[in-house]
Design an enzyme around this catalytic site. Structure first.
Site, mmCIF file in Angstrom:
data_model
loop_
_atom_site.group_PDB
_atom_site.id
_atom_site.type_symbol
_atom_site.label_atom_id
_atom_site.label_comp_id
_atom_site.label_asym_id
_atom_site.label_seq_id
_atom_site.Cartn_x
_atom_site.Cartn_y
_atom_site.Cartn_z
ATOM 1 N N TRP A 62 -2.989 -2.546 -1.518
ATOM 2 C CA TRP A 62 -2.761 -3.965 -1.794
ATOM 3 C C TRP A 62 -3.575 -4.695 -0.739
ATOM 4 O O TRP A 62 -3.269 -4.629 0.453
ATOM 5 C CB TRP A 62 -1.268 -4.294 -1.664
ATOM 6 C CG TRP A 62 -0.935 -5.697 -2.066
ATOM 7 C CD1 TRP A 62 -0.623 -6.143 -3.312
ATOM 8 C CD2 TRP A 62 -0.880 -6.846 -1.204
ATOM 9 N NE1 TRP A 62 -0.381 -7.492 -3.278
ATOM 10 C CE2 TRP A 62 -0.535 -7.947 -2.004
ATOM 11 C CE3 TRP A 62 -1.099 -7.054 0.150
ATOM 12 C CZ2 TRP A 62 -0.392 -9.229 -1.491
ATOM 13 C CZ3 TRP A 62 -0.962 -8.332 0.671
ATOM 14 C CH2 TRP A 62 -0.606 -9.409 -0.160
ATOM 15 N N ARG A 78 3.706 -0.344 -4.951
ATOM 16 C CA ARG A 78 3.470 -0.916 -3.621
ATOM 17 C C ARG A 78 2.111 -1.595 -3.503
ATOM 18 O O ARG A 78 1.810 -2.244 -2.502
ATOM 19 C CB ARG A 78 3.548 0.178 -2.557
ATOM 20 C CG ARG A 78 4.923 0.784 -2.425
ATOM 21 C CD ARG A 78 4.918 1.826 -1.343
ATOM 22 N NE ARG A 78 4.859 1.222 -0.045
ATOM 23 C CZ ARG A 78 5.886 1.102 0.772
ATOM 24 N NH1 ARG A 78 7.064 1.542 0.416
ATOM 25 N NH2 ARG A 78 5.752 0.547 1.946
ATOM 26 N N GLU A 110 15.935 -18.496 -9.136
ATOM 27 C CA GLU A 110 15.558 -17.107 -9.434
ATOM 28 C C GLU A 110 14.878 -17.024 -10.815
ATOM 29 O O GLU A 110 13.907 -16.283 -10.986
ATOM 30 C CB GLU A 110 16.813 -16.221 -9.360
ATOM 31 C CG GLU A 110 16.625 -14.775 -9.742
ATOM 32 C CD GLU A 110 15.581 -14.017 -8.919
ATOM 33 O OE1 GLU A 110 15.097 -14.531 -7.908
ATOM 34 O OE2 GLU A 110 15.219 -12.911 -9.331
ATOM 35 N N ASN A 123 -1.443 1.797 6.168
ATOM 36 C CA ASN A 123 -0.683 0.640 5.686
ATOM 37 C C ASN A 123 -0.458 -0.294 6.859
ATOM 38 O O ASN A 123 -0.178 0.174 7.961
ATOM 39 C CB ASN A 123 0.714 1.062 5.198
ATOM 40 C CG ASN A 123 0.657 1.823 3.903
ATOM 41 O OD1 ASN A 123 -0.398 1.951 3.297
ATOM 42 N ND2 ASN A 123 1.799 2.328 3.488
ATOM 43 N N GLY A 124 -0.494 -1.577 6.624
ATOM 44 C CA GLY A 124 -0.226 -2.534 7.703
ATOM 45 C C GLY A 124 -1.475 -3.351 8.006
ATOM 46 O O GLY A 124 -2.438 -3.351 7.231
ATOM 47 N N GLU A 175 6.331 -15.171 -11.448
ATOM 48 C CA GLU A 175 5.854 -13.855 -11.001
ATOM 49 C C GLU A 175 5.163 -13.084 -12.115
ATOM 50 O O GLU A 175 4.104 -12.498 -11.893
ATOM 51 C CB GLU A 175 7.036 -12.989 -10.524
ATOM 52 C CG GLU A 175 7.483 -13.236 -9.108
ATOM 53 C CD GLU A 175 8.668 -12.361 -8.734
ATOM 54 O OE1 GLU A 175 8.602 -11.702 -7.692
ATOM 55 O OE2 GLU A 175 9.672 -12.338 -9.487
ATOM 56 N N HIS A 230 14.667 -37.938 -8.714
ATOM 57 C CA HIS A 230 13.936 -38.201 -7.467
ATOM 58 C C HIS A 230 12.539 -37.601 -7.500
ATOM 59 O O HIS A 230 12.009 -37.216 -6.457
ATOM 60 C CB HIS A 230 14.739 -37.682 -6.271
ATOM 61 C CG HIS A 230 16.081 -38.321 -6.166
ATOM 62 N ND1 HIS A 230 16.253 -39.648 -5.819
ATOM 63 C CD2 HIS A 230 17.323 -37.837 -6.420
ATOM 64 C CE1 HIS A 230 17.539 -39.944 -5.845
ATOM 65 N NE2 HIS A 230 18.203 -38.865 -6.208
ATOM 66 N N LYS A 284 11.124 -15.618 -11.388
ATOM 67 C CA LYS A 284 10.810 -14.531 -12.322
ATOM 68 C C LYS A 284 9.687 -14.952 -13.267
ATOM 69 O O LYS A 284 8.748 -14.197 -13.504
ATOM 70 C CB LYS A 284 12.022 -14.157 -13.191
ATOM 71 C CG LYS A 284 13.140 -13.398 -12.578
ATOM 72 C CD LYS A 284 12.896 -11.943 -12.329
ATOM 73 C CE LYS A 284 12.206 -11.733 -11.033
ATOM 74 N NZ LYS A 284 12.914 -11.777 -9.817
ATOM 75 N N LYS A 323 5.545 -4.870 -4.490
ATOM 76 C CA LYS A 323 7.004 -4.752 -4.458
ATOM 77 C C LYS A 323 7.541 -4.837 -3.041
ATOM 78 O O LYS A 323 8.562 -5.460 -2.779
ATOM 79 C CB LYS A 323 7.371 -3.403 -5.079
ATOM 80 C CG LYS A 323 8.839 -3.114 -5.126
ATOM 81 C CD LYS A 323 9.422 -3.720 -6.354
ATOM 82 C CE LYS A 323 10.922 -3.678 -6.380
ATOM 83 N NZ LYS A 323 11.452 -4.895 -7.020
ATOM 84 N N CYS A 346 0.850 -1.176 0.000
ATOM 85 C CA CYS A 346 0.000 0.000 0.000
ATOM 86 C C CYS A 346 0.899 1.244 0.000
ATOM 87 O O CYS A 346 2.010 1.222 0.510
ATOM 88 C CB CYS A 346 -0.932 0.081 1.192
ATOM 89 S SG CYS A 346 -1.972 -1.344 1.414
HETATM 90 C C1 G6P Z 1 8.440 -9.110 -2.799
HETATM 91 C C2 G6P Z 1 8.958 -8.611 -4.131
HETATM 92 C C3 G6P Z 1 10.201 -9.407 -4.527
HETATM 93 C C4 G6P Z 1 11.252 -9.317 -3.437
HETATM 94 C C5 G6P Z 1 10.688 -9.753 -2.077
HETATM 95 C C6 G6P Z 1 11.650 -9.410 -0.951
HETATM 96 O O1 G6P Z 1 7.966 -10.405 -2.934
HETATM 97 O O2 G6P Z 1 7.974 -8.735 -5.133
HETATM 98 O O3 G6P Z 1 10.721 -8.879 -5.723
HETATM 99 O O4 G6P Z 1 12.330 -10.120 -3.764
HETATM 100 O O5 G6P Z 1 9.473 -9.057 -1.802
HETATM 101 O O6 G6P Z 1 11.781 -8.018 -0.896
HETATM 102 P P1 G6P Z 1 13.013 -7.244 -0.342
HETATM 103 O O7 G6P Z 1 12.648 -5.797 -0.517
HETATM 104 O O8 G6P Z 1 13.132 -7.625 1.106
HETATM 105 O O9 G6P Z 1 14.204 -7.629 -1.121
#
Ligand code: G6P
Length: 610
Positions: free
Chosen positions: A75, A27, A483, A100-101, A490, A506, A487, A605, A2
């Site tokens: 969010w 956010r 990773e 927020n929170g 996501e 396995h 990606k 994010k 948020c």
């Molecule tokens: C969210 C974001 C990711 C990020 C993760 C950890 O899931 O979408 O891209 O890797 O948070 O965030 P940070 O800011 O702690 O790296």
């Protein structure tokens, strides 16, 4: 999660607030709203489901002249993404709040308020805050003390701004667990959950500490700590360009951020890697003395940052010669872990506000760690302020939800950390020399890897109709496969799993067929022959494979096997380089699928709630 913006000004604030929301949209983006106080005891509140652009269109035909207002992009946590659940929430026509929170005791508070006759018009946890303000306001002298009294009743996390239509020259802010900054202007003040929101109107910010509340008017900002004592929170100039959050001609932030990697890495190295060494203060004053005592490194992180930690484990154990564990922050914080003698806690975070990582740090502070170090991208963040040692990544703002440049900069910093610890312990000079040389070469090698955009684009069509994909790697490339899979899922919503290639037999081999593309990261290293055997096992099952290989691996493309060759580079930086084609792969697959690359569904994010 948020985004919050607020302003008390001497000019109309509606456009400033909406522009701020747009800059914070990374956010959260499922609904947005704004409340403008008209200065004569009334307020206008406009909310829309969906992105900030929809709210902006709804506001376009009306002229709001009010000079005080609050705004929010959401969010969803409690209550579906809808107009009814969008912030600001209000009690009567008088009090408005953006938050927020998560308020964890909202059920009990709501029941009590309902018994007292309050009618709720949303399903959110937030609405209890604004009704409590309404309920308690007759008992307190002013809005600030009312808000302070309300916060005593709240359990959970909040960053909030409160407006009172009958007192249009002030806003009250409070923070516990969710970041808030105050922006300073000429006869005007601003509030935001991230300074980025306010860069067009100010560069001067102070950061509220945990438990702070603030009374903000045009003329002054007064901050009070958790016990209500007035305190000074210094305002500093923030060194960031306003256009840092523009797309700079790229179609998406993600693509821009992929292409920014050489520059981001140059910035992170600048002044820190020189004269054949990592400078003594790269990880903060006194870090060399600390590193000389470190016997174990515990890395804690979430998401992409966790994957970076997983690569570092290989480097630390192999080159520094000390043990290293890596754990997901949400697990670490809720279990009793063993603290090794001489342990350094390292948190990795782009945002510095990830709730679980922050909670892990706070937990570790009560345990027997030597010290905490954070590798973080946001100077004003909670992790930076609360850690003993800080490595500021200097990657520049990362807006795309899927992390790209932050990942490669984290890896760069982690390789530097290995060098710095070896320097402090005066061990492994060969590794130190090799790593420093490879690091200095890195921006150029990344630049070269970026030329793979076009060849990878042409592969993307082959993925777009698939529902699943498997990513394989070995050793320090296994986390790169993790990773790559993260990606892809996501931003393209294709289910992707990463496996250590040796684990294939396995279980996952049972899934492999022509509809399950298999992506392999295969640099030329001591595990290549093993990996080649794994590739053969998959090929024998009729799979379609995509191999990202070293140019001297001698893989040839043939039916069912697409090979993308990478320029050969020092083995120490290949995990960093091999992440680039995987970033492109997910980006171009998402483009073909037409998904929302920068703001994928359900994600945000900065995950400031657990
Ligand atoms: C969210 C974001 C990711 C990020 C993760 C950890 O899931 O979408 O891209 O890797 O948070 O965030 P940070 O800011 O702690 O790296």
């Amino acid at each position: 999660m948020c985004g919050i913006v607020g302003a008390v000004s001497n000019r109309p604030v509606c456009d400033i607030l909406v522009d701020g929301l747009q800059r914070l949209e990374y956010r959260g983006y499922d609904s947005a709203g704004v409340t403008i106080l008209d200065g004569a005891g009334s307020a206008s509140c406009v909310k829309r489901q969906g992105k900030v652009g929809i709210l902006a269109s709804a506001l376009a035909d009306t002229q709001f002249n009010g000079t005080t207002g609050i705004a929010h992009t959401r969010w969803a946590t409690h209550g579906a993404p809808s107009e009814r659940n969008a912030h600001p929430h209000q009690s009567g026509e008088r009090f408005f709040v953006v938050h927020n929170g998560i308020i964890e005791n909202h059920d009990d508070l709501r029941d009590a308020l309902v018994r007292d006759g309050y009618v709720f018009s949303s399903d959110t946890d937030t609405e209890v805050i604004v009704h409590l303000i309404h309920q308690l306001s007759p008992h307190y002298a002013d809005l600030r003390s009312t808000v302070q009294a309300v916060t005593q009743k709240l359990q959970g996390a909040y960053g909030m701004v409160v407006a009172d239509s009958q007192s249009p020259d002030e806003l009250v802010v409070s923070r516990s667990g969710s970041p808030i900054v105050i922006g300073y202007g000429e006869n005007e003040h601003f509030i935001a959950s991230d300074p980025l929101a306010l860069l067009p109107v100010t560069r001067r910010f102070s950061v509220l500490e945990e438990g702070d509340s603030a009374h903000v008017t045009r003329e002054a900002v007064r901050v009070f700590d958790v016990s209500g004592v007035e305190v000074i929170r210094a305002a500093n100039d923030f060194d960031m360009k306003s256009d840092a959050s523009d797309k700079a001609g790229y179609k998406h932030y993600m693509l821009k951020e992929i292409f920014e990697q050489p520059e981001a890495i140059r910035r992170t190295l600048e002044g820190r890697v020189q004269s054949g060494a990592v400078s003594a203060d790269a990880f903060g004053a006194g870090s060399q003395a600390l590193f000389s005592q470190v016997k174990h490194i515990q890395i804690v992180a979430c998401g992409t940052s966790y994957n970076a930690g997983m690569v570092a484990r290989h480097w630390i154990e192999q080159h520094v010669g000390i043990s290293c564990s890596v754990e997901i922050a949400s697990e670490f914080r809720y279990r009793q872990s063993f603290v090794h003698d001489g342990s350094l806690l390292v948190t990795l975070s782009q945002s510095g506000e990830t709730a679980d990582t922050l909670a892990a740090l706070r937990l570790a502070q009560s345990l027997n760690y030597l010290a905490s170090l954070t590798i973080c991208n946001v100077v004003t963040s909670s992790l930076v302020r609360e850690s003993d040692f800080v490595y500021l990544m200097k990657a520049g703002p990362e807006i795309g939800v899927a992390s790209t440049k932050a990942f490669t900069v984290q890896l760069t910093a982690l390789l530097m950390l290995c060098v710095a610890v070896c320097q402090a312990k005066q061990t492994n000079q060969t590794f130190r020399d090799e790593a420093v040389e490879a690091l200095l070469q890195l921006p150029e090698s990344i630049q070269q890897a970026l030329t793979l955009a076009e060849p990878i684009k042409s592969l993307a069509d082959k993925f777009a109709d698939k529902h699943h994909a498997l990513f394989l790697g070995r050793g320090d490339q296994y986390p790169i496969a993790m990773e790559g899979a993260l990606k892809l899922k996501e931003i393209s919503y294709i289910h992707a799993e990463a496996y250590a290639a040796g684990e294939l037999k396995h279980g996952p081999l049972a899934l492999v067929d022509a509809d399950m593309p298999v992506v392999v990261v295969a640099p030329n290293n001591e595990l290549l022959d093993k990996l080649k055997s794994n590739i053969e096992e998959v090929r024998a099952r009729g799979s379609v494979m995509y191999v990202f290989a070293d140019s001297d691996d001698h893989f040839e493309s043939e039916p069912g096997l697409d090979v993308v060759n990478m320029a050969h580079a020092n083995h120490l930086i290949t995990p960093i380089l091999f992440s680039i084609p995987l970033q492109f792969l997910s980006y171009y697959v998402a483009l073909v699928k037409g998904t929302d690359v920068d703001q994928p569904r359900n994600l945000a994010k900065s995950v400031t709630v657990e």
